[in-house]
Design an enzyme around this catalytic site. Structure first.
Site, mmCIF file in Angstrom:
data_model
loop_
_atom_site.group_PDB
_atom_site.id
_atom_site.type_symbol
_atom_site.label_atom_id
_atom_site.label_comp_id
_atom_site.label_asym_id
_atom_site.label_seq_id
_atom_site.Cartn_x
_atom_site.Cartn_y
_atom_site.Cartn_z
ATOM 1 N N GLU A 36 1.026 -1.116 0.085
ATOM 2 C CA GLU A 36 0.015 -0.112 0.116
ATOM 3 C C GLU A 36 0.614 1.280 0.081
ATOM 4 O O GLU A 36 1.771 1.379 0.754
ATOM 5 C CB GLU A 36 -0.681 0.027 1.223
ATOM 6 C CG GLU A 36 -2.348 0.473 1.033
ATOM 7 C CD GLU A 36 -2.947 -0.651 -0.012
ATOM 8 O OE1 GLU A 36 -3.141 -0.474 -1.061
ATOM 9 O OE2 GLU A 36 -3.486 -1.670 0.552
ATOM 10 N N ASP A 175 -4.340 0.394 -9.457
ATOM 11 C CA ASP A 175 -5.821 -0.048 -9.753
ATOM 12 C C ASP A 175 -5.896 -0.218 -10.988
ATOM 13 O O ASP A 175 -6.572 -1.117 -11.447
ATOM 14 C CB ASP A 175 -6.398 1.233 -9.184
ATOM 15 C CG ASP A 175 -6.203 1.559 -7.579
ATOM 16 O OD1 ASP A 175 -5.362 0.903 -6.893
ATOM 17 O OD2 ASP A 175 -6.614 2.547 -7.179
HETATM 18 C C1 GLA Z 1 -5.345 4.278 -4.034
HETATM 19 C C2 GLA Z 1 -4.612 4.755 -5.624
HETATM 20 C C3 GLA Z 1 -3.503 3.744 -5.799
HETATM 21 C C4 GLA Z 1 -2.758 3.489 -4.324
HETATM 22 C C5 GLA Z 1 -3.226 2.987 -3.468
HETATM 23 C C6 GLA Z 1 -2.460 3.017 -2.010
HETATM 24 O O1 GLA Z 1 -5.989 3.088 -4.658
HETATM 25 O O2 GLA Z 1 -5.077 4.858 -6.668
HETATM 26 O O3 GLA Z 1 -2.557 4.044 -6.868
HETATM 27 O O4 GLA Z 1 -1.477 4.445 -4.339
HETATM 28 O O5 GLA Z 1 -4.358 4.097 -3.127
HETATM 29 O O6 GLA Z 1 -1.675 1.841 -2.118
#
Ligand code: GLA
Length: 387
Positions: A36, A175
């Protein structure tokens, strides 16, 4: 099943626009198993796709108009002139699909307009990447219809650019890559520096395990300030340490790096999280490779503590899910996604699902929190054309 969904979405398209669509596509939401706030530090992540998808029925237009409709948002058909669509001009949900069309055109692709109808089962604001699903499904549809030939990774990069530059949210690439590239029954090990990927078999059911997603229903937003502040802090720390990105600080060099940051307490905490989190992704990959899924539980718990205490992006509801689930016998649990609300994941033996779910629900009632939504996450397929 997906044929029924595709048929219903195509039919609604016909009602809205007067004739059937040229095609129907689906792209999933995701949960992140581990890794994360590492993606914008050139680090490692390990998401998998959910069975929940955004489905789009789409036809081409030649007149430079983008018409957008969503079954999930009140209001009629939005009309956007592509030559007038400019970054940060749109604060509505339409910014995601419009941003994708803008990014394709900015990259030199001849996208001349489209009619789009969307229906999504990915819960919005739950930290499960409903916006990435929306971007990827539209990008894949336009890619196919206009014959652009972009790969899954290419689509993910384009969608991230749309979200950064057009929507104005400083997110990383996780994502969009998860939504575009995941495979059913697998978790995706992604190196966000060179975008190399490895599909890791992740068949929870075969091992008698389940992964629950608990949506706390505390809403979050990444265009808000806290996500951007963490990202800026990580970039400042990398600059002070003389590295391109925090990915370049090896786990074995963490103490030296922390010493070099001296009295910068906040930066020290950010660095400690990112460096240990990258290490945890590698640990989980090794454990899954050797069939040790149960053994990832403690690593998930360490990841949560790091996000709560060092990165400071958890909240009372997420902490309550994790603490309660572990006390009720879960093997591991942690918040997932960007933080400040959204969802937690809980790894449980199949026989403990009911007891753990009940314990979490009762704890939320006792704390006077909104009732959480609990569902099971089955590692599912990435984006596809349905018809
Ligand atoms: C969101 C962002 C991702 C990532 C997560 C944390 O989902 O869209 O790119 O940084 O937070 O891991």
């Amino acid at each position: 099943m997906s044929e029924t969904v595709a048929g219903a979405v195509a039919e609604r398209f016909g009602e809205l626009y007067g004739s059937g669509p040229e095609g129907v596509w689906a792209a999933p939401g995701r949960v992140n198993l581990i890794g994360e706030h590492t993606d914008y530090n050139d680090g490692f992540v390990m998401p998998f796709a959910l069975p929940h998808t955004a489905v789009a029925a789409v036809s081409r237009r030649k007149d430079g108009l983008l018409r957008l409709h969503s079954a999930d948002v009140e209001g009629g058909v939005a009309r956007i002139r592509l030559d007038e669509a400019v970054p940060e001009s749109d604060r509505d949900w339409t910014a995601y699909p419009a941003g994708v069309a803008w990014a394709l055109r900015a990259a030199g692709h001849d996208v001349t307009g489209a009619d789009v109808h969307l229906e999504s089962t990915v819960p919005a604001g739950a930290g499960l990447s409903s916006s990435a699903a929306l971007e990827v499904v539209v990008a894949l549809a336009l890619n196919d219809l206009f014959g652009l030939g972009l790969s899954g990774s290419g689509l993910a990069r384009l969608c991230r650019h749309a979200e950064n530059a057009y929507v104005g949210a400083p997110v990383g690439i996780m994502d969009q890559t998860a939504s575009a590239c995941c495979r059913a029954g697998h978790a995706l090990f992604l190196d966000t520096r060179d975008l190399s990927r490895q599909q890791i078999p992740f068949d929870l059911a075969a091992e008698g395990l389940r992964l629950l997603v608990v949506d706390t229903r505390v809403q979050h937003s990444h265009s808000g300030g806290e996500y951007g502040k963490r990202r800026a802090g990580c970039e400042r720390a990398a600059a002070l340490l003389g590295v391109d990105a925090l990915r370049d600080v090896a786990h074995g060099e963490l103490d030296v790096a922390l010493d070099r940051l001296g009295g910068e307490e906040e930066l020290r905490r950010l660095v400690r999280h990112v460096v240990t989190e990258n290490h945890r992704v590698e640990q989980v990959a090794e454990l899954l490779d050797s069939g040790g899924t149960r053994a990832i539980g403690p690593v998930l718990v360490e990841g949560h503590a790091s996000l709560r205490d060092d990165f400071r992006i958890s909240c009372a509801e997420l902490d309550l899910v994790v603490d309660t689930a572990l006390a009720a016998g879960a093997l591991g649990a942690r918040m997932t996604g960007g933080g400040f609300g959204g969802s937690a994941i809980v790894l449980v033996e199949v026989g403990d699902v009911a007891a753990v779910t009940r314990a979490v629900e009762e704890a939320f009632t006792a704390a006077s929190f909104r009732a959480p939504r609990v569902c099971e996450a089955v590692p599912s397929a990435g984006a596809v054309r349905l018809r």
